[in-house]
Design a protein around this motif. Structure first.
Motif, PDB file in Angstrom:
ATOM      1  N   PHE A 117       5.107  56.914 -30.159  1.00  3.34           N
ATOM      2  CA  PHE A 117       3.866  57.688 -30.231  1.00  3.34           C
ATOM      3  C   PHE A 117       2.673  56.890 -30.733  1.00  3.34           C
ATOM      4  CE2 PHE A 117       7.471  60.606 -31.025  1.00  3.34           C
ATOM      5  CZ  PHE A 117       7.364  61.366 -29.867  1.00  3.34           C
ATOM      6  N   GLY A 118       2.862  55.588 -30.886  1.00  6.80           N
ATOM      7  CA  GLY A 118       1.774  54.787 -31.437  1.00  6.80           C
ATOM      8  C   GLY A 118       1.023  53.943 -30.435  1.00  6.80           C
ATOM      9  N   TRP A 119       1.230  54.195 -29.126  1.00  6.12           N
ATOM     10  CA  TRP A 119       0.595  53.354 -28.110  1.00  6.12           C
ATOM     11  C   TRP A 119      -0.924  53.359 -28.215  1.00  6.12           C
ATOM     12  CZ3 TRP A 119       2.659  49.740 -25.155  1.00  6.12           C
ATOM     13  CH2 TRP A 119       4.023  49.764 -24.924  1.00  6.12           C
ATOM     14  N   ASN A 120      -1.520  54.493 -28.434  1.00  6.78           N
ATOM     15  CA  ASN A 120      -2.988  54.593 -28.484  1.00  6.78           C
ATOM     16  C   ASN A 120      -3.520  54.596 -29.915  1.00  6.78           C
ATOM     17  OD1 ASN A 120      -3.161  54.793 -25.635  1.00  6.78           O
ATOM     18  ND2 ASN A 120      -2.605  56.967 -25.771  1.00  6.78           N
ATOM     19  N   ARG A 121      -2.649  54.354 -30.871  1.00  4.25           N
ATOM     20  CA  ARG A 121      -3.047  54.402 -32.282  1.00  4.25           C
ATOM     21  C   ARG A 121      -2.893  53.051 -32.981  1.00  4.25           C
ATOM     22  NH1 ARG A 121      -0.646  59.119 -30.838  1.00  4.25           N
ATOM     23  NH2 ARG A 121      -1.706  61.057 -31.439  1.00  4.25           N
ATOM     24  N   MET A 122      -2.344  52.091 -32.285  1.00  7.43           N
ATOM     25  CA  MET A 122      -2.103  50.780 -32.875  1.00  7.43           C
ATOM     26  C   MET A 122      -2.607  49.698 -31.946  1.00  7.43           C
ATOM     27  SD  MET A 122       1.854  51.451 -34.076  1.00  7.43           S
ATOM     28  CE  MET A 122       1.976  49.917 -34.960  1.00  7.43           C
ATOM     29  N   SER A 123      -2.841  48.524 -32.496  1.00 15.01           N
ATOM     30  CA  SER A 123      -3.221  47.389 -31.656  1.00 15.01           C
ATOM     31  C   SER A 123      -2.015  46.916 -30.856  1.00 15.01           C
ATOM     32  CB  SER A 123      -3.731  46.244 -32.531  1.00 15.01           C
ATOM     33  OG  SER A 123      -2.663  45.706 -33.311  1.00 15.01           O
ATOM     34  N   LYS A 124      -2.255  46.100 -29.839  1.00 12.26           N
ATOM     35  CA  LYS A 124      -1.157  45.568 -29.031  1.00 12.26           C
ATOM     36  C   LYS A 124      -0.144  44.830 -29.908  1.00 12.26           C
ATOM     37  CE  LYS A 124      -3.518  44.758 -24.601  1.00 12.26           C
ATOM     38  NZ  LYS A 124      -3.901  43.708 -23.616  1.00 12.26           N
ATOM     39  N   GLY A 126       0.269  45.036 -33.147  1.00 15.66           N
ATOM     40  CA  GLY A 126       0.919  45.927 -34.098  1.00 15.66           C
ATOM     41  C   GLY A 126       2.049  46.699 -33.456  1.00 15.66           C
ATOM     42  N   HIS A 127       1.803  47.205 -32.256  1.00 11.95           N
ATOM     43  CA  HIS A 127       2.849  47.956 -31.561  1.00 11.95           C
ATOM     44  C   HIS A 127       4.009  47.050 -31.162  1.00 11.95           C
ATOM     45  CE1 HIS A 127       4.833  50.444 -28.495  1.00 11.95           C
ATOM     46  NE2 HIS A 127       4.300  51.467 -29.128  1.00 11.95           N
ATOM     47  N   LEU A 128       3.708  45.826 -30.744  1.00 14.79           N
ATOM     48  CA  LEU A 128       4.767  44.882 -30.398  1.00 14.79           C
ATOM     49  C   LEU A 128       5.642  44.582 -31.611  1.00 14.79           C
ATOM     50  CD1 LEU A 128       6.071  42.932 -28.351  1.00 14.79           C
ATOM     51  CD2 LEU A 128       4.386  41.206 -29.075  1.00 14.79           C
ATOM     52  N   THR A 129       5.016  44.441 -32.768  1.00 14.68           N
ATOM     53  CA  THR A 129       5.775  44.202 -33.999  1.00 14.68           C
ATOM     54  C   THR A 129       6.721  45.357 -34.288  1.00 14.68           C
ATOM     55  OG1 THR A 129       3.950  42.889 -34.911  1.00 14.68           O
ATOM     56  CG2 THR A 129       5.580  43.757 -36.466  1.00 14.68           C
ATOM     57  N   VAL A 130       6.229  46.577 -34.101  1.00 11.23           N
ATOM     58  CA  VAL A 130       7.059  47.761 -34.324  1.00 11.23           C
ATOM     59  C   VAL A 130       8.252  47.769 -33.369  1.00 11.23           C
ATOM     60  CG1 VAL A 130       7.100  50.266 -34.025  1.00 11.23           C
ATOM     61  CG2 VAL A 130       5.271  49.204 -35.331  1.00 11.23           C
ATOM     62  N   THR A 131       8.012  47.417 -32.110  1.00 13.64           N
ATOM     63  CA  THR A 131       9.100  47.398 -31.118  1.00 13.64           C
ATOM     64  C   THR A 131      10.167  46.389 -31.515  1.00 13.64           C
ATOM     65  OG1 THR A 131       7.533  48.026 -29.381  1.00 13.64           O
ATOM     66  CG2 THR A 131       9.642  47.108 -28.679  1.00 13.64           C
ATOM     67  N   TYR A 132       9.742  45.231 -31.992  1.00 15.73           N
ATOM     68  CA  TYR A 132      10.727  44.244 -32.438  1.00 15.73           C
ATOM     69  C   TYR A 132      11.482  44.733 -33.673  1.00 15.73           C
ATOM     70  CZ  TYR A 132       9.823  40.347 -29.275  1.00 15.73           C
ATOM     71  OH  TYR A 132       9.764  39.538 -28.168  1.00 15.73           O
ATOM     72  N   LEU A 133      10.830  45.484 -34.532  1.00 11.65           N
ATOM     73  CA  LEU A 133      11.505  46.028 -35.711  1.00 11.65           C
ATOM     74  C   LEU A 133      12.537  47.077 -35.314  1.00 11.65           C
ATOM     75  CD1 LEU A 133       8.510  46.293 -38.211  1.00 11.65           C
ATOM     76  CD2 LEU A 133      10.476  44.752 -38.364  1.00 11.65           C
ATOM     77  N   VAL A 134      12.233  47.860 -34.272  1.00  9.79           N
ATOM     78  CA  VAL A 134      13.221  48.810 -33.751  1.00  9.79           C
ATOM     79  C   VAL A 134      14.444  48.054 -33.239  1.00  9.79           C
ATOM     80  CG1 VAL A 134      13.697  50.474 -31.908  1.00  9.79           C
ATOM     81  CG2 VAL A 134      11.558  50.630 -33.200  1.00  9.79           C
ATOM     82  N   ALA A 135      14.196  47.001 -32.476  1.00 12.11           N
ATOM     83  CA  ALA A 135      15.304  46.201 -31.951  1.00 12.11           C
ATOM     84  C   ALA A 135      16.109  45.576 -33.089  1.00 12.11           C
ATOM     85  CB  ALA A 135      14.763  45.115 -31.024  1.00 12.11           C
ATOM     86  N   LEU A 136      15.413  45.071 -34.104  1.00 10.14           N
ATOM     87  CA  LEU A 136      16.098  44.475 -35.247  1.00 10.14           C
ATOM     88  C   LEU A 136      16.936  45.518 -35.975  1.00 10.14           C
ATOM     89  CD1 LEU A 136      16.546  42.053 -37.133  1.00 10.14           C
ATOM     90  CD2 LEU A 136      14.490  42.758 -38.379  1.00 10.14           C
ATOM     91  N   GLY A 137      16.354  46.716 -36.185  1.00  3.19           N
ATOM     92  CA  GLY A 137      17.099  47.776 -36.863  1.00  3.19           C
ATOM     93  C   GLY A 137      18.335  48.198 -36.101  1.00  3.19           C
TER      94      GLY A 137
END
Length: 541
Positions: A117-124, A126-137
């Motif tokens: 839900f953060g596509w339009n609320r975060m920078s590119k 920032g969102h990429l970092t979150v995606t990598y954190l999901v993968a890491l988790g």
């Protein structure tokens, strides 16, 4: 002791894992595939990759939600159906599971919300970092669970306390860095990457066969095929490394996987493609093999013999004999608390597990009823029961391996034709990709069967037998709970299939592409040329 209760408990836990394990590999693989797709989007700025990340992210979220729902029950079953196991090794087994829940799972589930839900609320970035954190988790969750399982396969870092009758945690670092756990982790997670690649290839092939979402599907297929080739080669290589670990730590499992009853004679030892194992007579009634393959495959040499199951059974007999003495001394010590009895137990303490295994064949399940007259007979029966079911191991392993090489074949052809802009004219690759979507599930399930059935008859290898570990429920209770479980989990599977089919058929939110976009892919609607009426470019957002 009611054996039917033990078998029903095993069946229920096996079904729990089999249901749950349909979701886990896809979650592991899709998480890193999403990270790779979004990385390309951030680097290139092309909105089609953003569309890809959002669409495959929806399927990831569906799979993750159902995986959580099916996984929670599994941890409760340790207490409800395997209470003695939980009592005996809970100090060791519980630690990695607690860390998985407190760190990895919460990390994964928290960042999934931001990712979706953060596509339009975060920078590119920032969102990429979150995606990598999901993968890491996601992958950290698998790590801690497999550390717990690794202890069951190769118990280290523990110490048995004769006063509390429990295995206590003595060295947490040894548990975490258990070589068996690490081998399982890399093999299992990379198998998840293959599952993700096959799903993306299959759904993309579905669109291409119907000439829908072509720019999206061609890019998705290409990335998935390349990802799949790399992952499949890795899973085969790491599978060999995992097998080498088993060869060093669990000889009976490896001998059962290969149907080896007698010690091999290198270098001409034959690797059996098919066989009909006869557990009762300890031989193969029928076998077709390839000579000069088995020795280098298992030993990585040309002159090292492989121990057969007959030899393993014979070597286990002295362990059982000593284990019976250890168990009897431990029982006496628990009653007297006398230092002499404790010393008598400690002489053969390392073989206690084999003594507990002999309880199954002792009169009235009491080792005190063993006499000089029946002792050898009990030892012989226990020794034959100390090896896994060869038929199950032999064929579960071969199905897993055959599917692994099939995935390599399909991904390699898919990547080749995609990179050479001939994919749409090779409809057999597209059809095969589409119909192969469920096969990675079978491969991972057969892999799990190979790993866990090969550990039998132990819950904790050579320390705690399975038949002792189960809770003392009634048969009626087990049948009732098993029936309810099957109905509930079958409904979860139905929901998963319905949602996955629904969103896969619907496709990405936006469709289309411009001439330059299709030209860059070098594709067309079957003839190999760019359509003259290519759809206008759209806003992929």
């Amino acid at each position: 002791m009611d054996y039917l209760v033990v078998e029903l408990s095993r069946l229920q836990f096996a079904l729990t894992v089999l249901y749950h394990f349909q979701f886990v590999p896809l979650t592991l693989g899709l998480s890193f595939m999403l990270a790779a797709i979004e990385t390309v989007y951030v680097v290139t700025g092309k909105d089609v990759y953003r569309q890809m990340a959002k669409f495959w992210g929806k399927l990831f979220l569906i799979n993750f939600a159902l995986g959580v729902a099916t996984g929670i029950t599994m941890e409760f079953e340790f207490g409800t159906n395997w209470s003695l196991y939980s009592h005996a090794v809970g100090d060791i087994f519980g630690a990695p599971l607690a860390i998985e829940g407190l760190m990895a799972f919460f990390m994964e589930s928290t960042f999934i919300g931001l990712m979706m839900f953060g596509w339009n609320r975060m920078s590119k970035y920032g969102h990429l970092t979150v995606t990598y954190l999901v993968a890491l988790g996601s992958n950290l969750s698998a790590l801690w669970i497999l550390i717990a399982n690794g202890f069951m396969q190769h118990p280290v870092g523990d110490k048995f306390n004769p006063d509390t009758m429990r295995f206590e945690l003595a060295n947490f670092a040894q548990v975490v860095f258990n070589s068996k756990a690490q081998a399982e982790f890399v093999h299992t997670t990379v198998a998840g990457y293959v599952s993700a690649a096959m799903l993306v290839m299959g759904i993309s092939a579905f669109y291409l066969l119907r000439q829908r979402h072509r720019a999206f599907a061609l890019r998705s297929f290409r990335m998935a095929a390349i990802f799949g080739v790399t992952a499949t080669m890795a899973v085969i290589t790491l599978g060999d490394a995992s097998g080498r670990t088993d060869y060093l730590m669990q000889e009976a499992k490896v001998a059962a996987m290969e149907g080896i009853w007698d010690n091999t004679k290198p270098p001409a030892a034959s690797w059996d493609i098919v066989a009909w194992p006869n557990q009762k007579e300890m031989k193969n009634d029928f076998a077709i093999g390839i000579p000069y393959v088995l020795t280098p495959l298992l030993t990585h040499t040309m002159n090292e013999p492989v121990k057969g199951l007959r030899t393993i059974v014979d070597e286990n007999k002295p362990k059982i004999d000593r284990g019976i003495d250890a168990a009897l001394a431990l029982k006496k010590y628990s009653e007297t608390q006398d230092a002499t009895d404790l010393a008598a137990y400690q002489v053969n303490a390392k073989d206690l597990g084999y003594g507990l295994l002999a309880t199954e064949f002792a009169p009235h399940f009491d080792l005190s009823n063993i006499t000089p007259e029946n002792r050898q007979q009990i030892i012989d029966k226990t020794a034959k029961a100390s090896i896994p079911d060869v038929w199950v191991e032999f064929y579960a392993f071969r199905v897993m391996v055959a599917l692994g090489f099939f995935f390599l074949f399909l991904c390699a052809f898919g990547a080749y034709y995609s990179l050479n802009c001939k994919l749409e004219s090779r409809r057999w690759v597209l059809r095969l990709s589409m119909w192969s979507i469920p096969l990675p599930v079978l491969a991972t399930l057969y892999g799990w069967v190979t790993a866990e059935a090969g550990r039998q008859p132990w819950t904790v290898y050579e320390k705690l037998p399975t038949f002792i570990s189960a809770s003392n429920h009634s048969v009626g209770y087990m049948i009732f709970s098993l029936a309810g479980f099957v109905l509930l989990y079958s409904s979860f599977i139905a929901v998963e299939l319905y949602l996955m089919f629904k969103f896969a058929r619907k496709g990405p939110e936006d469709d289309g592409g411009d001439d330059a976009d299709m030209a860059a892919l070098g594709t067309s609607g079957g003839a190999g040329t760019i359509p003259s009426a290519a759809p206008a470019a759209k806003n992929w957002q």
